[in-house]
Design a protein around this motif. Structure first.
Motif, PDB file in Angstrom:
ATOM      1  N   VAL A 110      35.082  47.345  37.281  1.00 18.16           N
ATOM      2  CA  VAL A 110      34.841  46.967  38.801  1.00 18.16           C
ATOM      3  C   VAL A 110      36.097  46.957  39.539  1.00 18.16           C
ATOM      4  CG1 VAL A 110      34.098  44.681  38.909  1.00 18.16           C
ATOM      5  CG2 VAL A 110      33.389  46.133  40.504  1.00 18.16           C
ATOM      6  N   THR A 111      37.038  46.328  38.916  1.00 23.23           N
ATOM      7  CA  THR A 111      38.181  46.036  39.611  1.00 23.23           C
ATOM      8  C   THR A 111      39.096  47.391  39.792  1.00 23.23           C
ATOM      9  OG1 THR A 111      39.403  45.763  37.473  1.00 23.23           O
ATOM     10  CG2 THR A 111      38.479  43.778  38.269  1.00 23.23           C
ATOM     11  N   GLY A 112      38.838  48.641  38.879  1.00 22.85           N
ATOM     12  CA  GLY A 112      39.477  49.754  39.535  1.00 22.85           C
ATOM     13  C   GLY A 112      38.914  50.483  40.338  1.00 22.85           C
ATOM     14  N   LEU A 113      37.549  50.209  40.471  1.00 18.79           N
ATOM     15  CA  LEU A 113      36.765  50.861  41.500  1.00 18.79           C
ATOM     16  C   LEU A 113      37.148  50.439  42.827  1.00 18.79           C
ATOM     17  CD1 LEU A 113      34.795  53.104  42.568  1.00 18.79           C
ATOM     18  CD2 LEU A 113      33.063  51.529  42.025  1.00 18.79           C
ATOM     19  N   ILE A 114      37.132  49.193  42.808  1.00 20.51           N
ATOM     20  CA  ILE A 114      37.431  48.418  44.100  1.00 20.51           C
ATOM     21  C   ILE A 114      39.021  48.554  44.628  1.00 20.51           C
ATOM     22  CG2 ILE A 114      37.981  45.966  44.970  1.00 20.51           C
ATOM     23  CD1 ILE A 114      35.691  44.843  43.312  1.00 20.51           C
ATOM     24  N   THR A 115      40.001  48.667  43.540  1.00 19.54           N
ATOM     25  CA  THR A 115      41.394  48.981  43.750  1.00 19.54           C
ATOM     26  C   THR A 115      41.370  50.473  44.680  1.00 19.54           C
ATOM     27  OG1 THR A 115      42.104  47.665  42.372  1.00 19.54           O
ATOM     28  CG2 THR A 115      43.567  49.331  42.914  1.00 19.54           C
ATOM     29  N   ALA A 116      40.699  51.536  43.854  1.00 16.83           N
ATOM     30  CA  ALA A 116      40.581  52.831  44.306  1.00 16.83           C
ATOM     31  C   ALA A 116      40.191  52.863  45.866  1.00 16.83           C
ATOM     32  CB  ALA A 116      39.859  53.577  43.263  1.00 16.83           C
ATOM     33  N   VAL A 117      38.977  52.292  46.157  1.00 13.57           N
ATOM     34  CA  VAL A 117      38.351  52.137  47.402  1.00 13.57           C
ATOM     35  C   VAL A 117      39.436  51.553  48.448  1.00 13.57           C
ATOM     36  CG1 VAL A 117      36.462  51.399  48.784  1.00 13.57           C
ATOM     37  CG2 VAL A 117      36.214  52.098  46.658  1.00 13.57           C
ATOM     38  N   LEU A 126      42.837  44.888  50.762  1.00 13.32           N
ATOM     39  CA  LEU A 126      41.628  44.270  50.214  1.00 13.32           C
ATOM     40  C   LEU A 126      40.862  43.330  51.429  1.00 13.32           C
ATOM     41  CD1 LEU A 126      42.657  43.075  46.726  1.00 13.32           C
ATOM     42  CD2 LEU A 126      40.689  44.788  47.327  1.00 13.32           C
ATOM     43  N   TYR A 127      41.847  42.973  52.422  1.00 13.09           N
ATOM     44  CA  TYR A 127      41.529  41.851  53.144  1.00 13.09           C
ATOM     45  C   TYR A 127      40.166  42.324  54.079  1.00 13.09           C
ATOM     46  CZ  TYR A 127      45.769  39.546  51.941  1.00 13.09           C
ATOM     47  OH  TYR A 127      46.796  38.846  51.249  1.00 13.09           O
ATOM     48  N   ASP A 128      40.092  43.600  54.260  1.00 10.43           N
ATOM     49  CA  ASP A 128      39.044  44.108  55.342  1.00 10.43           C
ATOM     50  C   ASP A 128      37.933  44.916  54.437  1.00 10.43           C
ATOM     51  OD1 ASP A 128      40.431  46.534  54.755  1.00 10.43           O
ATOM     52  OD2 ASP A 128      40.434  47.109  57.104  1.00 10.43           O
ATOM     53  N   LEU A 129      37.951  44.784  53.133  1.00  7.23           N
ATOM     54  CA  LEU A 129      37.180  45.612  52.050  1.00  7.23           C
ATOM     55  C   LEU A 129      35.924  44.800  51.995  1.00  7.23           C
ATOM     56  CD1 LEU A 129      36.802  47.970  50.375  1.00  7.23           C
ATOM     57  CD2 LEU A 129      37.624  46.765  48.525  1.00  7.23           C
ATOM     58  N   THR A 130      34.531  45.366  52.024  1.00  7.15           N
ATOM     59  CA  THR A 130      33.396  44.786  51.701  1.00  7.15           C
ATOM     60  C   THR A 130      32.614  45.683  50.668  1.00  7.15           C
ATOM     61  OG1 THR A 130      32.334  45.827  53.434  1.00  7.15           O
ATOM     62  CG2 THR A 130      33.294  43.835  53.828  1.00  7.15           C
ATOM     63  N   SER A 131      31.949  45.002  49.992  1.00  6.44           N
ATOM     64  CA  SER A 131      30.932  45.899  49.200  1.00  6.44           C
ATOM     65  C   SER A 131      30.285  47.061  49.745  1.00  6.44           C
ATOM     66  CB  SER A 131      29.874  44.998  48.503  1.00  6.44           C
ATOM     67  OG  SER A 131      28.989  44.473  49.574  1.00  6.44           O
ATOM     68  N   SER A 132      30.125  47.110  50.963  1.00  9.69           N
ATOM     69  CA  SER A 132      29.266  48.164  51.610  1.00  9.69           C
ATOM     70  C   SER A 132      30.352  49.609  51.673  1.00  9.69           C
ATOM     71  CB  SER A 132      29.096  47.808  52.842  1.00  9.69           C
ATOM     72  OG  SER A 132      30.123  47.614  53.833  1.00  9.69           O
ATOM     73  N   SER A 133      31.522  49.339  51.685  1.00  9.95           N
ATOM     74  CA  SER A 133      32.664  50.273  51.609  1.00  9.95           C
ATOM     75  C   SER A 133      32.500  50.852  50.241  1.00  9.95           C
ATOM     76  CB  SER A 133      33.873  49.794  51.913  1.00  9.95           C
ATOM     77  OG  SER A 133      34.114  49.638  53.252  1.00  9.95           O
ATOM     78  N   LYS A 139      28.450  56.765  45.432  1.00  8.86           N
ATOM     79  CA  LYS A 139      27.573  57.790  45.393  1.00  8.86           C
ATOM     80  C   LYS A 139      28.624  59.053  44.934  1.00  8.86           C
ATOM     81  CE  LYS A 139      24.420  55.560  48.277  1.00  8.86           C
ATOM     82  NZ  LYS A 139      24.010  55.241  49.583  1.00  8.86           N
ATOM     83  N   ASP A 140      29.841  59.001  45.309  1.00 11.06           N
ATOM     84  CA  ASP A 140      30.663  60.332  45.250  1.00 11.06           C
ATOM     85  C   ASP A 140      31.437  59.927  43.978  1.00 11.06           C
ATOM     86  OD1 ASP A 140      32.576  62.037  45.213  1.00 11.06           O
ATOM     87  OD2 ASP A 140      33.688  61.419  47.001  1.00 11.06           O
ATOM     88  N   ARG A 141      30.609  60.746  42.896  1.00 11.34           N
ATOM     89  CA  ARG A 141      30.926  60.585  41.454  1.00 11.34           C
ATOM     90  C   ARG A 141      32.540  61.294  41.308  1.00 11.34           C
ATOM     91  NH1 ARG A 141      27.884  57.489  38.063  1.00 11.34           N
ATOM     92  NH2 ARG A 141      25.957  57.212  39.397  1.00 11.34           N
ATOM     93  N   ALA A 142      33.080  61.942  42.297  1.00 13.02           N
ATOM     94  CA  ALA A 142      34.345  62.723  41.992  1.00 13.02           C
ATOM     95  C   ALA A 142      35.574  61.700  42.351  1.00 13.02           C
ATOM     96  CB  ALA A 142      34.423  63.998  42.932  1.00 13.02           C
ATOM     97  N   PHE A 143      34.853  60.579  43.565  1.00 11.37           N
ATOM     98  CA  PHE A 143      35.894  59.600  43.760  1.00 11.37           C
ATOM     99  C   PHE A 143      35.998  58.602  42.546  1.00 11.37           C
ATOM    100  CE2 PHE A 143      36.855  55.525  45.374  1.00 11.37           C
ATOM    101  CZ  PHE A 143      38.077  55.727  46.047  1.00 11.37           C
ATOM    102  N   ALA A 144      37.427  58.328  42.308  1.00 16.20           N
ATOM    103  CA  ALA A 144      37.548  57.421  41.149  1.00 16.20           C
ATOM    104  C   ALA A 144      36.409  57.756  39.780  1.00 16.20           C
ATOM    105  CB  ALA A 144      37.450  55.995  41.420  1.00 16.20           C
ATOM    106  N   ALA A 145      36.792  58.784  39.447  1.00 12.83           N
ATOM    107  CA  ALA A 145      35.905  59.356  38.257  1.00 12.83           C
ATOM    108  C   ALA A 145      35.991  58.718  37.125  1.00 12.83           C
ATOM    109  CB  ALA A 145      35.993  60.853  38.158  1.00 12.83           C
ATOM    110  N   GLY A 146      37.075  57.902  37.046  1.00 10.39           N
ATOM    111  CA  GLY A 146      37.433  57.108  35.863  1.00 10.39           C
ATOM    112  C   GLY A 146      36.613  55.850  35.816  1.00 10.39           C
ATOM    113  N   ALA A 147      36.281  55.503  36.858  1.00  7.99           N
ATOM    114  CA  ALA A 147      35.432  54.242  36.917  1.00  7.99           C
ATOM    115  C   ALA A 147      34.158  54.377  36.512  1.00  7.99           C
ATOM    116  CB  ALA A 147      35.566  53.627  38.372  1.00  7.99           C
ATOM    117  N   ASN A 148      33.672  53.982  35.390  1.00 11.32           N
ATOM    118  CA  ASN A 148      32.193  54.226  34.813  1.00 11.32           C
ATOM    119  C   ASN A 148      31.346  53.294  35.570  1.00 11.32           C
ATOM    120  OD1 ASN A 148      29.857  54.162  33.094  1.00 11.32           O
ATOM    121  ND2 ASN A 148      31.191  54.884  31.462  1.00 11.32           N
ATOM    122  N   ARG A 149      30.603  54.252  36.517  1.00 16.17           N
ATOM    123  CA  ARG A 149      29.600  53.323  37.271  1.00 16.17           C
ATOM    124  C   ARG A 149      28.395  52.866  36.265  1.00 16.17           C
ATOM    125  NH1 ARG A 149      33.016  56.131  40.132  1.00 16.17           N
ATOM    126  NH2 ARG A 149      32.903  56.424  42.261  1.00 16.17           N
TER     127      ARG A 149
END
Length: 190
Positions: A110-117, A126-133, A139-149
Motif C-alpha cells: 500500500v505504501t507504493g500505491l500511496i506514493t504513486a498517487v 502527502l499533506y493533502d492526500l486522502t484515501s478518496s484520492s 480502479k485504474d489498473r494501468a495506474f501504478a500497475a506494479g501495486a498489487n491491489r
C-alpha cells in the motif's frame, strides 16, 4: 537489533533511494500501528525497515527474501523479524501468524500505491492526500500497475482493518516523514 543497526544494514545493501524511501514508508506505517496496538515499537520499526533490504542483490521471487535470510542471521537479526520478513512474501510459503507479520504484509504494497498517487497530484504531497484520492486511482489498473491491489486488499483484511481506513492510517503515518520521502511537494505540514 535496534533501529540504527537496522539502518546500517539497509545502507550497506540498498543504493536506490526510492527503495530506501519505500522501506522508510513501511517503517513509518509499522510504527503507527505498533503505537496504536500497544506493541513493541522498535521491533515493528526494525521489521518494516529491513523487509526489502536484499531486493537489489536478490531481485527475483526465487531469491527475495529467502536468500537474504543468511545475511540477516549473520548480522544478529532476531528470528521473529526474519520470520516476519519471510512471511511478507506469499511465495515463501511462510504463513502470517502474528500481528506483526500481518501488519508488515498489510503495510508493504500500500505504501507504493500511496506514493504513486501523491506524485501525480498537483501538490505532489502527502499533506493533502486522502484515501478518496487513492480510491479513485485504485480502479485504474494501468495506474501504478506494479501495486498489487489484491495483495493490498488481502493484507488489510488479514490485519483486520477496513481497507480505506487502512489507507488513511498509512497516509497519516507517511505524512510524519514526508520530507524524508520527498513527498512534501509544494505544501507545508498542517
Amino acid at each position: 537489533m535496534n533501529r540504527d543497526e537496522a539502518f546500517q544494514i539497509v545502507r550497506e545493501f540498498v543504493k536506490n533511494q526510492n527503495l530506501v524511501n519505500h522501506m522508510l514508508a513501511v517503517e513509518a506505517a509499522m510504527q503507527f500501528y505498533a503505537l496504536q496496538l500497544n506493541q513493541d515499537v522498535e521491533l515493528w520499526r526494525v521489521t518494516g525497515l529491513l523487509h526489502d533490504f536484499d531486493w537489489e542483490i536478490h531481485p527475483t521471487l526465487e531469491e527475495h527474501p529467502q536468500a537474504g535470510v543468511p545475511i540477516l542471521r549473520e548480522r544478529g537479526v532476531p528470528e521473529e523479524i526474519i520470520r516476519a520478513i519471510l512471511s511478507h512474501a506469499d511465495h515463501t510459503g511462510v504463513p502470517r501468524q502474528t500481528l506483526m507479520e500481518k501488519a508488515l504484509y498489510a503495510c508493504d504494497e500500500v505504501t507504493g500505491l500511496i506514493t504513486a498517487v501523491a506524485l501525480v497530484r498537483p501538490s505532489r504531497s502527502l499533506y493533502d492526500l486522502t484515501s478518496s484520492s487513492v480510491k479513485k486511482k485504485w480502479k485504474d489498473r494501468a495506474f501504478a500497475a506494479g501495486a498489487n491491489r489484491e495483495e493490498i486488499a488481502r493484507g488489510a483484511e488479514e490485519f483486520g482493518v477496513e481497507l480505506w481506513q487502512h489507507v488513511d492510517n498509512v497516509i497519516l503515518a507517511m505524512r510524519s516523514i514526508a520530507p524524508q520521502l520527498g513527498l512534501e511537494g509544494n505544501l507545508k505540514p498542517q
